[in-house]
Design a protein around this motif. Structure first.
Motif, PDB file in Angstrom:
ATOM      1  N   PRO A   1     -18.909 -28.573  25.115  1.00 26.11           N
ATOM      2  CA  PRO A   1     -17.708 -27.756  25.049  1.00 26.11           C
ATOM      3  C   PRO A   1     -17.096 -27.758  23.644  1.00 26.11           C
ATOM      4  O   PRO A   1     -17.201 -28.736  22.912  1.00 26.11           O
ATOM      5  CB  PRO A   1     -16.768 -28.429  26.036  1.00 26.11           C
ATOM      6  CG  PRO A   1     -17.181 -29.872  26.025  1.00 26.11           C
ATOM      7  CD  PRO A   1     -18.667 -29.858  25.799  1.00 26.11           C
TER       8      PRO A   1
ATOM      9  N   TRP B   1     -17.492 -22.973  27.096  1.00 28.82           N
ATOM     10  CA  TRP B   1     -18.301 -23.854  27.928  1.00 28.82           C
ATOM     11  C   TRP B   1     -19.464 -23.071  28.532  1.00 28.82           C
ATOM     12  O   TRP B   1     -19.573 -21.857  28.346  1.00 28.82           O
ATOM     13  CB  TRP B   1     -17.429 -24.454  29.029  1.00 28.82           C
ATOM     14  CG  TRP B   1     -17.060 -23.442  30.084  1.00 28.82           C
ATOM     15  CD1 TRP B   1     -16.158 -22.417  29.969  1.00 28.82           C
ATOM     16  CD2 TRP B   1     -17.620 -23.328  31.385  1.00 28.82           C
ATOM     17  NE1 TRP B   1     -16.123 -21.677  31.122  1.00 28.82           N
ATOM     18  CE2 TRP B   1     -17.013 -22.216  32.016  1.00 28.82           C
ATOM     19  CE3 TRP B   1     -18.576 -24.057  32.075  1.00 28.82           C
ATOM     20  CZ2 TRP B   1     -17.334 -21.823  33.305  1.00 28.82           C
ATOM     21  CZ3 TRP B   1     -18.890 -23.658  33.367  1.00 28.82           C
ATOM     22  CH2 TRP B   1     -18.271 -22.557  33.969  1.00 28.82           C
TER      23      TRP B   1
ATOM     24  N   ASP C   1     -11.388 -23.069  26.022  1.00 30.59           N
ATOM     25  CA  ASP C   1     -12.522 -23.964  26.242  1.00 30.59           C
ATOM     26  C   ASP C   1     -13.770 -23.090  26.333  1.00 30.59           C
ATOM     27  O   ASP C   1     -13.949 -22.347  27.298  1.00 30.59           O
ATOM     28  CB  ASP C   1     -12.312 -24.750  27.546  1.00 30.59           C
ATOM     29  CG  ASP C   1     -13.513 -25.584  27.952  1.00 30.59           C
ATOM     30  OD1 ASP C   1     -14.411 -25.813  27.119  1.00 30.59           O
ATOM     31  OD2 ASP C   1     -13.554 -26.014  29.125  1.00 30.59           O
TER      32      ASP C   1
ATOM     33  N   CYS D   1     -19.397 -30.280  29.695  1.00 32.24           N
ATOM     34  CA  CYS D   1     -18.434 -29.214  30.020  1.00 32.24           C
ATOM     35  C   CYS D   1     -17.870 -29.417  31.428  1.00 32.24           C
ATOM     36  O   CYS D   1     -16.660 -29.313  31.644  1.00 32.24           O
ATOM     37  CB  CYS D   1     -19.090 -27.839  29.944  1.00 32.24           C
ATOM     38  SG  CYS D   1     -19.700 -27.375  28.316  1.00 32.24           S
TER      39      CYS D   1
END
Length: 149
Positions: A117, A69, A67, A76
């Motif tokens: 994200p 972010w 992920d 996010c």
């Protein structure tokens, strides 16, 4: 380091980032790290910096779901609990990790992350799938499983 046999996998510890050899049939048996003795799978994501990202990318023989972010990103932060729930469901077959693109901008640039994200799945050191935008836990799990086939 010796090559793993057909029934062992290299698994990088989420705590000390040491590479461990684990028998494939023991992945679900809560294996511990041979170095720091912490669990190799805790059902949650691991935060990675540039160095630990490289180790997990290159040494893990299970797919890595990242992920990308940033702390200021509302979507996010909204997705974060779902990502953790997905980690609990997807481990030990995947390692879930988070890369803060503010703290490690070089990784965001290297992988051409244009929106956050963004989820990126890696296998064998190569990116195999990407999805931009916030998702809930069930959608993350479905997306990850669909891209493992």
């Amino acid at each position: 380091m010796t090559q793993p046999t057909a029934n062992t996998l290299h698994i990088v510890c989420p705590h000390c980032h040491t590479t461990n050899r684990v028998r494939a049939d023991q992945l679900g048996s809560a294996p511990d790290c041979g170095s720091c003795h912490q669990p190799l799978f805790g059902g949650r994501s691991v935060a990675l910096d540039a160095q630990s990202f490289e180790r997990h990318l290159q040494r893990n023989e299970i797919p890595l779901l990242v992920d990308f972010w940033a702390p200021w990103c509302g979507p996010c932060r909204q997705m974060a609990p779902g990502f953790e729930q997905a980690a609990a469901r997807l481990e030990p077959h995947l390692r879930l990790a988070k890369v803060d693109t503010e703290a490690v901008p070089a990784l965001g640039a290297r992988y051409n992350i244009r929106s956050i994200p963004t989820l990126a799945m890696f296998k064998g050191g190569r990116e195999i799938a990407r999805q931009a935008g916030a998702m809930g836990a069930a959608d993350i799990v479905r997306w990850a499983q669909a891209n493992l086939r």
